[in-house]
Design a protein around this motif. Structure first.
Motif, PDB file in Angstrom:
ATOM      1  N   ALA A 182       0.823  -1.075   0.194  1.00  0.00           N
ATOM      2  CA  ALA A 182      -0.104   0.072  -0.038  1.00  0.00           C
ATOM      3  C   ALA A 182       0.734   1.414   0.011  1.00  0.00           C
ATOM      4  CB  ALA A 182      -0.832  -0.033   1.186  1.00  0.00           C
ATOM      5  N   ARG A 183       1.863   1.224   0.639  1.00  0.00           N
ATOM      6  CA  ARG A 183       2.966   2.488   0.879  1.00  0.00           C
ATOM      7  C   ARG A 183       3.858   2.523  -0.436  1.00  0.00           C
ATOM      8  NH1 ARG A 183      -0.368   4.294   4.448  1.00  0.00           N
ATOM      9  NH2 ARG A 183       0.390   3.364   6.953  1.00  0.00           N
ATOM     10  N   SER A 184       4.276   1.634  -1.033  1.00  0.00           N
ATOM     11  CA  SER A 184       5.371   1.407  -1.956  1.00  0.00           C
ATOM     12  C   SER A 184       4.890   1.006  -3.354  1.00  0.00           C
ATOM     13  CB  SER A 184       6.485   0.812  -1.558  1.00  0.00           C
ATOM     14  OG  SER A 184       7.471   0.700  -2.466  1.00  0.00           O
ATOM     15  N   PRO A 185       4.846   1.767  -4.382  1.00  0.00           N
ATOM     16  CA  PRO A 185       4.539   1.134  -5.779  1.00  0.00           C
ATOM     17  C   PRO A 185       5.389   0.052  -6.064  1.00  0.00           C
ATOM     18  CG  PRO A 185       4.243   3.520  -5.846  1.00  0.00           C
ATOM     19  CD  PRO A 185       4.891   2.976  -4.541  1.00  0.00           C
ATOM     20  N   VAL A 186       6.841   0.147  -5.791  1.00  0.00           N
ATOM     21  CA  VAL A 186       7.688  -0.788  -5.830  1.00  0.00           C
ATOM     22  C   VAL A 186       7.352  -2.200  -5.249  1.00  0.00           C
ATOM     23  CG1 VAL A 186      10.285  -1.487  -5.856  1.00  0.00           C
ATOM     24  CG2 VAL A 186       9.546   0.767  -6.216  1.00  0.00           C
ATOM     25  N   PHE A 187       7.179  -2.228  -3.960  1.00  0.00           N
ATOM     26  CA  PHE A 187       6.714  -3.485  -3.355  1.00  0.00           C
ATOM     27  C   PHE A 187       5.449  -3.927  -3.892  1.00  0.00           C
ATOM     28  CE2 PHE A 187       9.493  -1.869   0.366  1.00  0.00           C
ATOM     29  CZ  PHE A 187      10.284  -3.217   0.362  1.00  0.00           C
ATOM     30  N   SER A 188       4.453  -2.970  -4.292  1.00  0.00           N
ATOM     31  CA  SER A 188       3.128  -3.272  -4.933  1.00  0.00           C
ATOM     32  C   SER A 188       3.406  -4.197  -6.159  1.00  0.00           C
ATOM     33  CB  SER A 188       2.347  -2.357  -5.151  1.00  0.00           C
ATOM     34  OG  SER A 188       1.178  -2.540  -5.554  1.00  0.00           O
ATOM     35  N   ALA A 189       4.197  -3.456  -7.119  1.00  0.00           N
ATOM     36  CA  ALA A 189       4.612  -4.545  -8.203  1.00  0.00           C
ATOM     37  C   ALA A 189       5.204  -5.688  -7.908  1.00  0.00           C
ATOM     38  CB  ALA A 189       5.523  -3.305  -9.128  1.00  0.00           C
ATOM     39  N   MET A 190       6.156  -5.752  -7.070  1.00  0.00           N
ATOM     40  CA  MET A 190       7.060  -6.895  -6.599  1.00  0.00           C
ATOM     41  C   MET A 190       6.131  -8.166  -6.308  1.00  0.00           C
ATOM     42  SD  MET A 190       9.979  -7.088  -3.678  1.00  0.00           S
ATOM     43  CE  MET A 190      10.923  -5.860  -4.555  1.00  0.00           C
ATOM     44  N   PHE A 191       5.084  -7.553  -5.433  1.00  0.00           N
ATOM     45  CA  PHE A 191       4.217  -8.752  -4.546  1.00  0.00           C
ATOM     46  C   PHE A 191       3.025  -9.140  -5.464  1.00  0.00           C
ATOM     47  CE2 PHE A 191       5.632  -6.554  -0.356  1.00  0.00           C
ATOM     48  CZ  PHE A 191       6.631  -7.600  -0.485  1.00  0.00           C
ATOM     49  N   SER A 192       2.807  -8.152  -6.593  1.00  0.00           N
ATOM     50  CA  SER A 192       1.596  -8.629  -7.368  1.00  0.00           C
ATOM     51  C   SER A 192       2.008  -9.561  -8.753  1.00  0.00           C
ATOM     52  CB  SER A 192       0.861  -7.259  -7.881  1.00  0.00           C
ATOM     53  OG  SER A 192       1.776  -6.447  -8.529  1.00  0.00           O
ATOM     54  N   HIS A 193       3.264  -9.577  -9.023  1.00  0.00           N
ATOM     55  CA  HIS A 193       3.621 -10.362 -10.090  1.00  0.00           C
ATOM     56  C   HIS A 193       4.413 -11.721  -9.554  1.00  0.00           C
ATOM     57  CE1 HIS A 193       3.198  -6.396 -11.718  1.00  0.00           C
ATOM     58  NE2 HIS A 193       2.965  -6.867 -12.907  1.00  0.00           N
ATOM     59  N   ASP A 194       4.569 -12.747 -10.465  1.00  0.00           N
ATOM     60  CA  ASP A 194       5.009 -13.923 -10.220  1.00  0.00           C
ATOM     61  C   ASP A 194       6.707 -13.931 -10.236  1.00  0.00           C
ATOM     62  OD1 ASP A 194       5.601 -16.686  -9.870  1.00  0.00           O
ATOM     63  OD2 ASP A 194       5.528 -17.260 -11.925  1.00  0.00           O
ATOM     64  N   THR A 195       6.997 -13.269  -9.155  1.00  0.00           N
ATOM     65  CA  THR A 195       8.479 -13.128  -8.803  1.00  0.00           C
ATOM     66  C   THR A 195       8.895 -14.001  -7.669  1.00  0.00           C
ATOM     67  OG1 THR A 195       7.989 -11.385  -6.953  1.00  0.00           O
ATOM     68  CG2 THR A 195       8.205 -10.636  -9.301  1.00  0.00           C
ATOM     69  N   LEU A 196      10.063 -14.151  -7.466  1.00  0.00           N
ATOM     70  CA  LEU A 196      10.733 -14.890  -6.625  1.00  0.00           C
ATOM     71  C   LEU A 196      10.242 -14.520  -4.950  1.00  0.00           C
ATOM     72  CD1 LEU A 196      12.677 -17.215  -5.229  1.00  0.00           C
ATOM     73  CD2 LEU A 196      14.599 -15.808  -5.679  1.00  0.00           C
ATOM     74  N   GLU A 197      10.284 -13.110  -4.965  1.00  0.00           N
ATOM     75  CA  GLU A 197      10.116 -12.585  -3.615  1.00  0.00           C
ATOM     76  C   GLU A 197       8.549 -12.886  -3.332  1.00  0.00           C
ATOM     77  OE1 GLU A 197      13.459 -10.111  -5.546  1.00  0.00           O
ATOM     78  OE2 GLU A 197      11.451 -10.828  -6.265  1.00  0.00           O
ATOM     79  N   SER A 198       7.736 -12.742  -4.365  1.00  0.00           N
ATOM     80  CA  SER A 198       6.331 -13.189  -3.982  1.00  0.00           C
ATOM     81  C   SER A 198       6.173 -14.523  -3.725  1.00  0.00           C
ATOM     82  CB  SER A 198       5.440 -12.651  -5.186  1.00  0.00           C
ATOM     83  OG  SER A 198       4.029 -12.833  -4.879  1.00  0.00           O
ATOM     84  N   SER A 199       6.954 -15.250  -4.316  1.00  0.00           N
ATOM     85  CA  SER A 199       6.555 -16.602  -3.913  1.00  0.00           C
ATOM     86  C   SER A 199       7.216 -17.224  -2.752  1.00  0.00           C
ATOM     87  CB  SER A 199       7.165 -17.601  -5.102  1.00  0.00           C
ATOM     88  OG  SER A 199       8.438 -17.515  -5.177  1.00  0.00           O
ATOM     89  N   SER A 200       8.514 -16.529  -2.347  1.00  0.00           N
ATOM     90  CA  SER A 200       9.181 -16.995  -0.984  1.00  0.00           C
ATOM     91  C   SER A 200       8.971 -16.034   0.168  1.00  0.00           C
ATOM     92  CB  SER A 200      10.514 -17.082  -1.345  1.00  0.00           C
ATOM     93  OG  SER A 200      11.160 -15.507  -1.524  1.00  0.00           O
ATOM     94  N   ASN A 201       8.060 -14.949  -0.252  1.00  0.00           N
ATOM     95  CA  ASN A 201       7.878 -14.168   1.003  1.00  0.00           C
ATOM     96  C   ASN A 201       9.150 -13.608   1.675  1.00  0.00           C
ATOM     97  OD1 ASN A 201       4.974 -13.778   0.976  1.00  0.00           O
ATOM     98  ND2 ASN A 201       4.731 -15.689   1.805  1.00  0.00           N
TER      99      ASN A 201
END
Length: 237
Positions: A45-64
């Motif tokens: 909610a605060r960062s567009p960068v984190f928002s994009a990171m978590f809303s796509h199929d990325t390593l960060e999104s899958s591994s938390n």
């Protein structure tokens, strides 16, 4: 008012504790040896960068788990505390690093607050580093403040801070020098070929007054050019 302040302070403490407690849907952020837990939804909610990171199929999104590069642990804590509380950290030696991190993760509110803090803390020793930081991270207001400070305190160019900037961030120093070399508005006005009479009319001043002002500005500009030429000669020697 005191009750509201106490509630805000308690909320801030509770939210800071959450960074380590791991309560609710969380993500782990890693900076060197530092590992902190943060609410995934809040970061998005605060960062567009984190928002994009978590809303796509990325390593960060899958591994938390997100590895934060170029950010030290204490700076990461300040960043996350702001995301959860929207309270700007107090000015400190970390403020330049916090500004850089805020720019990287598009936390515009935090970046603006850091700009204002650094502008209020400008000194002869810190001005060079602040100017370079402002140029590198596209901070118009801080750049303007730092350049104006250096113009008013040319001894900045003889400090270790300036020497370090020239050695470590030469490209950014070139831009700072370009801004330092920009002629004052009165001189730029004359470069269009306008006459003293027209200039006097535009500024609603007498011709003799404009003449004196322009001569003073030219002398000041001449001194700046001499200094900049010496700097350039030194850098290329």
């Amino acid at each position: 008012m005191e009750a509201v302040t106490k509630v805000e302070e308690t909320a801030a403490v509770d939210l800071d504790a959450l960074l380590d407690a791991g309560e609710g849907p969380m993500v782990t952020l890693v900076a060197g040896e530092t590992r902190l837990m943060a609410r995934r939804a809040v970061l998005a909610a605060r960062s567009p960068v984190f928002s994009a990171m978590f809303s796509h199929d990325t390593l960060e999104s899958s591994s938390n788990e997100v590895t934060i590069t170029d950010v030290e642990g204490p700076v990461l804590r300040e960043l996350l505390a702001y995301c959860h509380t929207l309270r700007t950290p107090h000015p400190s030696s970390m403020t330049p690093q916090v500004l850089a991190a805020a720019d990287k993760y598009d936390l515009s509110g935090l970046k603006t607050e850091c700009e204002q803090q650094l502008a209020s803390l400008l000194t002869v020793e810190s001005a060079a580093a602040t100017a370079v930081l402002a140029v590198r991270h596209t901070c118009p207001s801080l750049t303007k403040a730092a350049v104006a400070f250096i113009k008013a305190n040319f001894q900045v160019l003889a400090t270790q801070g300036w020497a370090d900037a020239v050695h470590n961030q030469p490209k950014d120093v070139v831009e700072v020098c370009r801004l330092l070399g920009q002629p004052p508005i009165k001189i730029r006005y004359l470069s269009t070929g306008i006459s003293f009479h027209a200039l006097a009319s535009s500024f609603r001043l007498g011709v003799s007054t404009v003449s004196v002002v322009v001569k003073d500005e030219l002398k000041s500009l001449g001194r700046q050019v001499v200094v900049l030429c010496k700097i350039k000669a030194h850098n290329f020697s």
